[in-house]
Enzyme design. Structure first.
Site, short mmCIF file in Angstrom:
data_model
loop_
_atom_site.label_atom_id
_atom_site.label_comp_id
_atom_site.label_asym_id
_atom_site.label_seq_id
_atom_site.Cartn_x
_atom_site.Cartn_y
_atom_site.Cartn_z
N SER A 246 -8.30 -2.95 -4.42
CA SER A 246 -9.73 -3.07 -4.70
C SER A 246 -10.11 -2.70 -6.13
O SER A 246 -11.21 -3.02 -6.58
CB SER A 246 -10.52 -2.20 -3.73
N HIS B 131 -20.17 -6.30 6.53
CA HIS B 131 -21.22 -5.61 5.79
C HIS B 131 -22.55 -6.33 5.84
O HIS B 131 -23.50 -5.93 5.19
CB HIS B 131 -20.80 -5.44 4.33
N CYS C 15 -16.54 -4.03 -0.21
CA CYS C 15 -16.51 -5.16 0.74
C CYS C 15 -15.54 -6.21 0.23
O CYS C 15 -15.51 -6.54 -0.96
CB CYS C 15 -17.91 -5.76 0.86
#
Lengths: 648, 379
Positions: free
Chosen positions: A327, A370, A383
Site C-alpha cells: 500500500s 468502504h 482502500c
C-alpha cells in the site's frame, strides 16, 4: 750419451720456429681476449651497467595509511589502530626454540600460532623478519620490550590495522577490508602496484569497497640495495606516499545505532533521509554483522553462523532487499491518475469490498468494503478498490513513469554494495523480460504495490522524501572527502502539481493522525512533530480461495517465511518536514502493527536528536515505550564504540 | 747429460747467480701477484682476512722456493724429472684412493697442516718429464710412431686420473700443455693435424647425428653439452654465474667502478669471486684499463720466457721453459676466455691472482726451474 747433437743447430732452429709459431697462436688468443674485453667493457658498458643496477637495486613500496571514515558528527567509524606485533629474525635468535619458549613464558600466544610461525621462520631465509603474532596488547608489548635482552632476534613492532569502533552497528555501511586476493586482482583493472604487496588490505564491501580509490592513497617507494640472496644492505633513498583521503559520511552513528537496536530481533531494513539535502542519516539492516570479524580473518564458525542464518545478516536489506511495496505504492498510483486527470481529487469510487476485472475478483482488505470513497479516505483507510479502479483508468505505463519520477525502479548510485534497482514494471518491460503481453490484472495488482512491483527500503524513503518536498531528492551518503563537501542531494523540483501533492500529504497526515487512519496507533502527539505516513502490507503468497473460506489468513498461523512483509513510510513534521523514514520488516505481518511503531520511534529519535520524551507518545503506549527505551538504552550502552586501544 | 758437459766457467756460481736471474720475469710475477693481493683484499670487503694474508704468506714462501730452485743447476732438475713425474702420478693415484672430497670432486690430499692438490703439481711435472724425454730422445726418432705414442701415454695417464676426480679444466690443461711440449720438440705436424682432424670429425659426427636414427649420444647428454657450450640455456644454473660474471665485467666500463666499489662482487652476485671469477671483479673495479693491463703483464711474462727459451741451447732447459710458459699462458687465457663467456666454464683459476695455495706455490716452483734454466744457460 749424446753430445749436444750434431743436428743440434737444426733441431734448435726447428724448436725456435715452432716456438715462434706457438707465440703467434698465443698472440691471436690474446688479441681475441682484448677485443672481447673491449666489446664488453667499452661498447656494451652502458647496457651491462644497467643490468648491474637492476641486480642490486630493489624498489620496495611503502603502503600509505588508509583514509579514515567518519560519521556526520566526526565520530570515527572506520579507523586505523596501532597493531602491536612481535617479529623474529632467525639469524639473530640463535636457538629459535629456546627463544620462543622464553617468549611464551612472558606473553600468552596460542600454540598453533607459534607452530605456524616456527614453520615460517625455518622456511624463509635466516635474515627475513617473520611475524610471530599480532594484535598484542600494549601490556604484552611492554613486557616484551622489558625482556628484550633475554629475547635475541625478537622485536616488538607497531603497524596499522583497520578497526571499526562501532562494530556491527555500521557493518553494512562501512563494509570491511581484507587482504587482496587473486580473485580481486582478476576482477578489477587496477595497475596500482600496492595491490602486489602480499596481504595488502583493500575494501571488500560497503563504503570501504566503493570508495577504495579515495581511501587507499598512493604508495611511497624506497630504493634499497640488496645482495645476491636478497638481504637488504642499505636504503638508498625514499619517496613518501600519499595517505588515503578521509571520508565523512552523512550517517549519524548514534541514530544509526538506535535504529539498529530498534530493529533488533527482526529481519528488517530501515532508512532515514534528511529532507534538506538528501543526507542518509541512517541505513540499517537487521540482523547485522561485525566487520571487525572479517578484518582479523573470520573463523569458520562465525562464517557458517552468518551464512546459515535464515535472516541473512550479510544482506544489507535497506539497499539490496527488493520487496513488493504494498500500500505504500498507492501514492504513486494516485498521483499518476490525478495528474492524468482520470479522477478528480474529490471524486469518489464505490468500494463493495472487491473488484471484478474480466472475471477475476480482486479483494479489498476490508471484507465489507468502504462504500463510496475518495482519494483522502482511500489513503487514510488504505482502500484497495479505489486503486483497482483508478489504475485501470490511467494504465500501467503512466504509473510506472510516476514511480520512476519518485525514485522507484531506478538504481540510486550509492557507494555501498549491491544497491538494487527494484522494479517499476510497464508493458515494455514485461514484453522484453517475460515475453508476454501486459494484462489488465497486472495493472490492478501493481496499483496496490503487488505483482511485479519491487522496491527497497531506500527507494521507499526516497519516494517519501520526494512526496514530502516535491523535489527530486537524491540520497547522499558521502558528505565530504578530506573536508571538501560533496554536492547536496536536495534536487530540482519534481514538476508534480503542488496542489495534488498537498492533498496526498494531507491524506498521509490523516493516516497517522486521524482516528480511522491505519497508522493512528503509531501517531506522534507532540503537535509540532506530528508525522504523516502510510502503512503497507505486502503479500509474499497468494491467498487461496480455500484459505479465505477457512479463514486461515492470520499471519501468526503461518510459517515465518510465508508471512506478509510489513512496511511503513513517513515524513515529519507534517508541516515543514525534516526527515523521511522507510521501514520494511520482512515477514513481519501487518504494516500498521509491525512496521509503523518502528517508523514512529525512528522518526522521533531523529527529530529529537536523541531519546524523545514519553510525552511525544500517545498516553496508552507510554508504559510500554518506557520499557522499550530502557531496554534499548541498555543495549546501546553495551555497544558504545570501543575505546581506542581496548581490543577484544 | 752430465755436469761436466757444461762449460763450468761460463756458468755463474754462488751468489753471482742472483745477477743472472731473469729479473724481468720475477718483477712481472710480483706485479701480477700484487694485483691478486689487491683483488683479494677487495672481494673480502676491504679486509686482509680471510684471503689476502694467507695469499701473501704463500707468495713469500713461493718466492723463496723459486729462488732456491733457481740456484740449483738445471741438469739436477732434468735428472729429477722422471722421479717427479712418478711421484706426481702416485699422488694422483693416492687422491683417487684416499683423497678429500670437496664440492663434489675429489682433488685434495690431507697433509695435516695443509692440503695438497696433486693435479696442480702434475701440470708442471708432466712438462718437466716431457722436456727431459725429448732431451733424451735423439731428434731423429722424434716423429717415429712408437716414440710419439710413448709421450702420448705419459700425458694420458695422469689425465685419466684427473678427469676421474673429476676436473675437466685441469685435464684439458694437461693435454694442451703436454701437446705443446711435443709440438715445440719437433714432432711431425702431421700427427697434430691428424688428431685435430679426428677431434673435429668426432665433434661434427656427434652433433650431426643428433636426431637421426644413428644418434651417438643420448638426448640428455646432448642437453648437457648444449648447456656446457651455451650456459644461457640454463639461466638459473650454470648460466646464472656466467651471466653475472659478464654483467660485472661489462659494467666496469673504461676505467671501472673504483676500488671496492664493484657492486656485483660486493653484493655477492659473482660466484667464486675470490677464485675462478676473480678477474671479473678486477675488470669491474678497474675497467678495461685494469683488465688489459693485467693481460699485458701476463703476456710479458710469457714473452720473456719464450725469449729466454729460444736463446737457450740446452734442449731440456728450452723445452721446459717453453712448456712452463705455455702452461702458464693456457692458465690465464682459458680463465679469461671462460669469464668473458668465450669458453665454457671449466674451472680454471687465474694464475697467481686467484686464491689458492697449491697452484701458487707449484707455479712459483715451476718458474724457479725456468729461472734455473736461465741462470744455467750454456754460454
Amino acid at each position: 750419451m749424446k753430445k749436444p747433437a750434431k743436428d743440434g743447430g737444426r733441431s734448435t732452429r726447428k724448436m725456435s720456429r715452432r716456438a715462434m709459431l706457438m707465440g703467434g697462436v698465443q698472440m691471436s688468443v690474446v688479441a681475441a681476449l682484448a677485443i672481447r674485453l673491449q666489446s664488453m667493457q667499452v661498447e656494451q658498458a652502458d647496457q651491462f651497467r644497467l643490468l648491474a643496477e637492476e641486480n642490486r637495486i630493489n624498489i620496495r613500496l611503502i603502503p600509505p595509511a588508509r583514509g579514515l571514515v567518519f560519521d556526520r558528527n566526526g565520530k570515527a567509524i572506520a579507523d586505523n589502530e596501532q597493531n602491536y606485533r612481535v617479529v623474529m629474525v632467525r639469524e639473530d635468535a640463535g636457538d629459535v626454540d629456546e627463544v620462543l619458549a622464553k617468549l611464551l613464558t612472558i606473553v600468552d600466544i596460542p600454540e598453533d600460532t607459534i607452530a605456524k610461525a616456527k614453520e615460517d621462520i625455518f622456511k624463509r631465509s635466516p635474515f627475513v623478519q617473520v611475524t610471530i603474532a599480532d594484535r598484542l596488547s600494549w601490556e604484552d608489548m611492554a613486557k616484551i620490550n622489558i625482556n628484550a635482552p633475554a629475547l635475541p632476534g625478537i622485536t616488538a613492532e607497531v603497524g596499522l590495522s583497520r578497526v571499526y569502533p562501532w562494530g556491527a552497528e555500521l557493518g553494512h555501511v562501512t563494509g570491511y577490508v581484507g587482504p587482496v586476493s587473486d580473485y580481486d586482482l582478476s576482477k578489477i583493472d587496477d595497475q596500482d602496484p600496492l595491490l602486489q604487496i602480499p596481504k595488502f588490505q583493500i575494501g571488500k564491501t560497503g563504503v570501504e569497497n566503493k570508495m577504495e580509490h579515495t581511501l587507499r592513497g598512493s604508495a611511497g617507494t624506497k630504493r634499497i640495495e640488496v645482495n645476491a640472496i636478497g638481504r637488504v644492505m642499505r636504503e638508498l633513498d625514499r619517496q613518501q606516499g600519499v595517505s588515503g583521503q578521509d571520508v565523512q559520511l552523512t550517517i549519524d552513528a548514534d541514530l544509526q545505532s538506535y535504529v539498529q537496536a530498534r530493529l533488533d530481533g527482526e529481519s528488517a531494513g530501515a532508512v532515514v533521509i534528511d529532507l534538506e539535502d538528501g543526507d542518509l542519516r541512517a541505513i540499517a539492516s537487521a540482523p547485522t554483522f561485525d566487520p571487525n570479524l572479517f578484518v582479523r580473518g573470520i573463523s569458520v564458525k562465525d562464517w557458517t553462523d552468518l551464512n546459515e542464518n535464515k535472516y541473512r545478516p550479510l544482506a544489507a536489506k535497506a539497499v539490496q532487499g527488493a520487496y513488493p511495496p504494498g500500500s505504500t505504492f498507492k501514492m504513486v498510483t494516485a498521483l499518476a491518475a490525478l495528474e492524468e486527470g482520470v479522477i478528480g481529487v474529490d471524486e469518489t469510487v464505490y468500494c463493495p469490498g472487491y473488484t471484478d476485472v474480466y472475471g477475476t475478483r480482486f479483494h479489498c482488505w476490508k471484507r465489507g468494503g468502504h462504500g463510496n470513497i475518495n482519494l483522502h479516505e482511500s489513503l487514510k483507510q488504505s482502500c484497495d478498490c479505489y486503486y483497482y479502479e483508478i489504475s485501470q483508468r490511467v494504465g500501467i505505463d503512466k504509473m510506472a513513469e510516476m514511480a520512476r519520477r519518485f525514485g522507484l525502479g531506478v538504481k540510486h548510485d550509492l557507494p555501498v554494495s549491491a544497491v538494487v534497482a527494484g522494479l517499476a514494471p510497464d508493458k515494455e518491460w514485461k514484453a522484453r523480460v517475460r515475453g508476454e503481453d501486459w494484462r489488465i490484472g497486472d495493472t490492478v495488482n501493481a496499483s496496490i504495490g503487488q505483482g511485479y512491483v519491487l522496491s527497497s527500503p531506500l527507494q521507499l524513503a526516497i519516494m517519501t522524501a520526494r512526496l514530502a518536498t516535491g523535489r527530486a531528492i537524491e540520497p547522499r551518503l558521502i558528505r565530504a572527502i578530506d573536508g571538501v563537501e560533496t554536492a547536496s542531494g536536495s534536487g530540482a523540483p519534481l514538476g508534480v502539481n503542488e496542489n495534488l501533492l498537498r492533498r496526498i500529504r494531507a491524506a498521509m497526515g490523516a493516516v497517522t493522525n486521524h482516528s480511522r487512519g491505519t497508522g493512528y496507533r503509531s501517531r506522534i502527539v507532540t503537535p509540532e512533530y506530528q508525522m504523516a505516513g502510510k502503512t503497507g502490507t505486502s503479500q509474499v503468497r497468494r491467498i487461496t480461495a480455500d484459505e479465505r473460506a477457512r479463514g486461515v489468513t492470520s499471519n501468526a498461523d503461518l510459517p515465518w517465511e510465508r508471512r506478509d512483509h510489513a512496511l511503513f513510510v513517513d515524513f515529519a513534521p507534517v508541516e515543514n518536514p525534516r526527515f523521511a523514514v522507510a521501514v520494511v520488516v520482512e515477514h513481519g505481518g501487518g504494516g500498521s502493527t509491525a512496521a509503523a511503531p518502528i517508523g514512529r520511534d525512528i522518526t522521533l529519535q531523529a527529530l529529537y536528536g536523541g531519546t524523545p520524551p514519553l510525552a511525544a507518545y500517545p498516553s496508552n503506549v507510554r508504559g510500554r515505550i518506557a520499557d522499550q527505551q530502557e531496554r534499548i538504552s541498555e543495549k546501546l550502552a553495551s555497544i558504545t564504540p570501543r575505546a581506542k586501544g581496548d581490543r577484544a | 747429460m752430465s755436469y761436466l758437459e757444461y762449460n763450468a766457467k761460463y756458468v755463474p756460481t754462488g751468489l753471482r747467480k742472483l745477477l743472472y736471474l731473469n729479473w724481468p720475469v720475477i718483477l712481472l710475477l710480483t706485479a701480477v701477484s700484487c694485483a691478486g693481493f689487491i683483488m683479494l683484499f677487495s672481494v673480502a670487503g676491504g679486509s686482509a682476512t680471510p684471503w689476502m694474508e694467507p695469499q701473501i704468506k704463500r707468495f713469500g714462501l713461493g718466492m723463496v722456493l723459486m729462488l732456491i730452485v733457481a740456484m740449483v743447476p738445471i741438469w739436477f732438475w732434468r735428472n729429477m724429472a722422471g722421479l717427479a713425474y712418478g711421484v706426481s702420478v702416485l699422488l694422483l693415484l693416492a687422491v683417487e684412493l684416499v683423497g678429500v672430497e670437496r664440492n663434489g670432486s675429489q682433488r685434495w690430499l690431507d697433509l695435516g697442516p695443509m692440503d695438497l692438490q696433486p693435479s696442480e703439481l702434475m701440470k708442471i711435472t708432466l712438462v718437466m718429464f716431457l722436456a727431459a724425454y725429448y732431451d733424451w730422445l735423439p731428434t731423429s726418432k722424434t716423429s717415429r710412431p712408437f716414440w710419439v705414442m710413448l709421450p702420448v701415454f705419459f700425458i694420458l695417464l695422469p689425465t685419466y686420473f684427473v678427469l676421474n676426480q673429476p676436473d675437466l679444466g685441469t685435464s684439458l690443461l694437461l693435454i694442451m700443455g703436454g701437446a705443446t711440449v711435443m709440438f715445440v720438440a719437433g714432432v711431425h705436424w702431421a700427427y697434430f693435424a691428424t688428431v685435430l682432424a679426428a677431434g673435429i670429425g668426432t665433434i661434427v659426427a656427434v652433433i650431426e647425428s643428433k636426431g637421426t636414427p644413428w644418434q651417438i649420444l643420448k638426448d640428455y647428454q646432448y642437453r648437457r653439452i648444449d648447456t656446457f657450450l651455451d650456459p644461457a640455456n640454463d639461466p638459473l644454473g650454470a648460466g646464472y654465474h656466467i651471466t653475472q660474471a659478464k654483467i660485472a665485467l661489462g659494467s666496469g666500463g673504461w676505467t671501472g667502478r673504483g676500488f671496492m666499489q664493484g657492486t656485483q662482487s660486493r653484493l655477492n652476485f659473482l660466484p667464486e669471486k675470490h677464485t675462478d671469477f676473480i678477474f671479473t671483479t678486477l675488470a669491474e673495479e678497474f675497467g678495461f684499463v685494469g683488465a688489459t693491463s693485467l693481460l699485458v703483464l701476463y703476456v710479458l711474462i710469457v714473452f720473456f720466457c719464450v725469449a729466454s727459451a729460444i736463446t737457450n741451447k740446452d734442449r731440456f732447459a728450452a723445452l721446459l721453459t717453453l712448456g712452463v710458459s705455455m702452461t702458464f699462458f693456457l692458465f690465464f687465457a682459458v680463465n679469461m676466455a671462460m669469464v668473458t663467456g668465450l669458453a665454457p666454464v671449466v674451472g680454471v683459476p687465474l694464475p697467481l691472482v686467484s686464491y689458492g695455495g697449491s697452484a701458487m706455490i707449484v707455479l712459483l716452483i715451476a718458474f724457479g726451474m725456468v729461472q734455473s734454466a736461465h741462470v744455467h744457460k750454456p754460454r
